[in-house]
Design an enzyme around this catalytic site. Structure first.
Site, PDB file in Angstrom:
ATOM      1  N   GLU A 123      22.986  12.167   7.697  1.00 30.85           N
ATOM      2  CA  GLU A 123      22.149  13.369   7.557  1.00 30.85           C
ATOM      3  C   GLU A 123      21.418  13.239   6.229  1.00 30.85           C
ATOM      4  O   GLU A 123      21.898  13.708   5.197  1.00 30.85           O
ATOM      5  CB  GLU A 123      22.981  14.653   7.603  1.00 30.85           C
ATOM      6  CG  GLU A 123      23.594  14.943   8.957  1.00 30.85           C
ATOM      7  CD  GLU A 123      24.037  16.391   9.112  1.00 30.85           C
ATOM      8  OE1 GLU A 123      23.420  17.273   8.464  1.00 30.85           O
ATOM      9  OE2 GLU A 123      24.979  16.638   9.879  1.00 30.85           O
ATOM     10  N   ALA A 166      10.508  18.797   7.881  1.00 34.21           N
ATOM     11  CA  ALA A 166      10.356  19.777   6.804  1.00 34.21           C
ATOM     12  C   ALA A 166       8.867  19.987   6.570  1.00 34.21           C
ATOM     13  O   ALA A 166       8.037  19.147   6.943  1.00 34.21           O
ATOM     14  CB  ALA A 166      11.029  19.295   5.527  1.00 34.21           C
ATOM     15  N   GLU A 203      50.988   7.468  24.319  1.00 36.58           N
ATOM     16  CA  GLU A 203      52.144   7.104  25.129  1.00 36.58           C
ATOM     17  C   GLU A 203      53.406   7.838  24.670  1.00 36.58           C
ATOM     18  O   GLU A 203      54.186   8.330  25.491  1.00 36.58           O
ATOM     19  CB  GLU A 203      52.373   5.585  25.049  1.00 36.58           C
ATOM     20  CG  GLU A 203      51.222   4.756  25.599  1.00 36.58           C
ATOM     21  CD  GLU A 203      50.208   4.374  24.529  1.00 36.58           C
ATOM     22  OE1 GLU A 203      49.588   3.312  24.662  1.00 36.58           O
ATOM     23  OE2 GLU A 203      50.036   5.149  23.546  1.00 36.58           O
ATOM     24  N   ARG A 214      29.335  16.247  13.563  1.00 40.19           N
ATOM     25  CA  ARG A 214      29.908  15.882  12.263  1.00 40.19           C
ATOM     26  C   ARG A 214      31.423  15.703  12.387  1.00 40.19           C
ATOM     27  O   ARG A 214      31.998  14.757  11.867  1.00 40.19           O
ATOM     28  CB  ARG A 214      29.650  16.987  11.232  1.00 40.19           C
ATOM     29  CG  ARG A 214      28.338  16.981  10.531  1.00 40.19           C
ATOM     30  CD  ARG A 214      28.339  18.065   9.454  1.00 40.19           C
ATOM     31  NE  ARG A 214      27.005  18.313   8.919  1.00 40.19           N
ATOM     32  CZ  ARG A 214      26.718  19.251   8.033  1.00 40.19           C
ATOM     33  NH1 ARG A 214      27.677  20.043   7.569  1.00 40.19           N
ATOM     34  NH2 ARG A 214      25.485  19.409   7.590  1.00 40.19           N
ATOM     35  N   LEU A 237      27.928  19.629   3.198  1.00 38.94           N
ATOM     36  CA  LEU A 237      28.049  18.592   4.225  1.00 38.94           C
ATOM     37  C   LEU A 237      29.466  18.482   4.778  1.00 38.94           C
ATOM     38  O   LEU A 237      29.957  17.391   5.078  1.00 38.94           O
ATOM     39  CB  LEU A 237      27.567  17.229   3.703  1.00 38.94           C
ATOM     40  CG  LEU A 237      26.051  17.086   3.592  1.00 38.94           C
ATOM     41  CD1 LEU A 237      25.679  15.783   2.939  1.00 38.94           C
ATOM     42  CD2 LEU A 237      25.388  17.202   4.958  1.00 38.94           C
ATOM     43  N   ASP A 249      18.952  19.917  -2.140  1.00 35.52           N
ATOM     44  CA  ASP A 249      19.581  20.966  -1.325  1.00 35.52           C
ATOM     45  C   ASP A 249      20.979  21.369  -1.800  1.00 35.52           C
ATOM     46  O   ASP A 249      21.482  22.411  -1.381  1.00 35.52           O
ATOM     47  CB  ASP A 249      19.687  20.499   0.135  1.00 35.52           C
ATOM     48  CG  ASP A 249      18.330  20.203   0.756  1.00 35.52           C
ATOM     49  OD1 ASP A 249      17.326  20.750   0.248  1.00 35.52           O
ATOM     50  OD2 ASP A 249      18.273  19.442   1.729  1.00 35.52           O
ATOM     51  N   THR A 254      18.801  14.279  -1.132  1.00 34.47           N
ATOM     52  CA  THR A 254      19.277  15.486  -0.464  1.00 34.47           C
ATOM     53  C   THR A 254      20.249  16.249  -1.354  1.00 34.47           C
ATOM     54  O   THR A 254      20.229  17.481  -1.412  1.00 34.47           O
ATOM     55  CB  THR A 254      19.957  15.123   0.866  1.00 34.47           C
ATOM     56  OG1 THR A 254      19.000  14.487   1.717  1.00 34.47           O
ATOM     57  CG2 THR A 254      20.505  16.359   1.565  1.00 34.47           C
TER      58      THR A 254
END
Length: 381
Positions: free
Chosen positions: A305, A171, A54, A193, A213, A209, A205
């Site tokens: 994830e 995987a 507004e 994301r 992220l 890995d 993870t």
């Protein structure tokens, strides 16, 4: 009412520009029409602490040299009536001598929840609220599904993102998963994301890995927070997640554990993380309690994830609201890892019942958004 819905649709188009911008505030758009029926101002919610839709529309009208006296404001969510990070939008509309306000849907925030409408009417302003089952009202609520979830359910909207082969493998048996889907799907995943308040993964993870992220593949005005489920505080102090994320934007890192070790906690907090202990009786992180804590920290949409084990825990505990699934046109055969490791089930009706919300091609892959049946009931009139 059709004319009103048409103007609200324009405001909704504006509100969609705030999807990756306004968190944790709702995504709102506003259009100002003069008595002649001409658009004299328009705007959408800015970053938290910045002006709401507004105020942006009123500033736009002022910049155009237009008078807002007697104008009609079309707003996609009830104007706020409380002092938060900014003053009440109701006061701004009243001060601008706007004559009428058309609202697509009421604000579920208990601090507003009809009080904005009452305040405008008390000031002598005409207020029209669209029917709760109108297309525009439903679209307004859908656009803010996470905000409505946090306000109504006291929990974020939980979206589980998965990339898999056509036969459901995320995987290979040896853990290799990069890349099952193509570049277009990966870029699209980063856009999802970006719209979330926080991205969550598990310690598995992180250890396997070492991911960042963050949002890298699309432009974003803000980075979502990062949430790690790490029962024994095993997150390495050298993990890449502690590095500065892309675009030079800051983010908060929350690490939820079950067994806090003071020295380890101090070391992680020295790197900028916030460590929260929320154990369940099994010595794991209490996921349901974590959701309520994240809601308290103003997380609207939580983007998961994680690996199939943690995904399985979320499904088993009934905490997933929506599945964001990218399917690649390939088969990976036996031995691969699945989407979510839960079960075994004894009957077909024990499975997680989903309803397709959208199915769209993204590059060579397919994006499916499927919701747990009935989970979005709080959005309905």
């Amino acid at each position: 009412m059709r004319l009103a819905e048409g103007h609200i649709q324009v405001a909704l188009n504006l509100a969609s520009r705030a999807i990756s911008l306004s968190n944790p505030n709702p995504r709102v758009g506003c259009v100002l029409l003069s008595a002649r029926g001409e658009v004299i101002g328009a705007g959408h919610t800015q970053q938290a602490g910045g002006p709401h839709a507004e105020v942006m529309a009123l500033r736009d009208a002022q910049a155009r040299g237009e008078s807002t006296a007697g104008a009609t404001a079309y707003v996609t969510l009830e104007p706020c009536s409380h002092h938060g990070r900014t003053p009440p939008c109701c006061d701004a509309l009243i001060a601008a001598k706007v004559g009428k306000v058309v609202v697509s849907t009421l604000d579920p925030n208990p601090l507003v929840a009809g009080q904005g409408i009452a305040r405008l009417r008390a000031a002598g302003m005409e207020v029209e609220v669209l029917a709760a089952d109108s297309d525009a009202a439903r679209a307004s609520r859908e656009l803010n599904i996470g905000f409505f979830s946090r306000m109504v359910r006291k929990s974020p909207w939980v979206r589980m993102k998965v990339a898999a082969s056509l036969d459901g493998a995320t995987a290979l048996g040896n853990g290799v998963s990069q890349w099952i889907t193509g570049e277009a799907a990966r870029t699209d995943g980063h856009a999802w994301r970006a719209r979330a308040c926080a991205v969550l993964t598990g310690i598995g993870t992180v250890l396997e890995d070492d991911p960042m992220l963050d949002v890298r593949l699309v432009d974003t005005p803000r980075q979502p927070h990062l949430v790690i489920v790490d029962s024994r505080l095993e997150t390495p102090l050298t993990a890449r997640l502690f590095a500065a994320p892309a675009h030079g934007l800051t983010r908060k890192i929350f690490i939820y554990c079950a067994e806090p070790e003071p020295g380890r906690q101090r070391a992680l907090e020295a790197l900028g993380a916030t460590v929260i202990a929320l154990p369940n009786p099994q010595g794991k992180v209490d996921l349901k309690a974590m959701l309520h804590d994240l809601a308290h920290r103003e997380v609207n949409e939580l983007h998961l994830e994680a690996g199939h084990k943690l995904n399985g825990s979320w499904v088993r505990e009934g905490l997933v609201d929506e599945l964001l699934l990218y399917l690649a046109p390939t088969l990976l055969g036996i031995g691969g890892m699945g989407i979510a490791g839960f079960g075994p089930l004894q009957a077909l009706n024990e499975g997680l019942a989903l309803a397709f919300h959208s199915v769209d091609p993204v590059g060579d892959d397919l994006r499916i958004v499927a919701r747990v049946r009935g989970r979005d009931g709080f959005l309905r009139a």
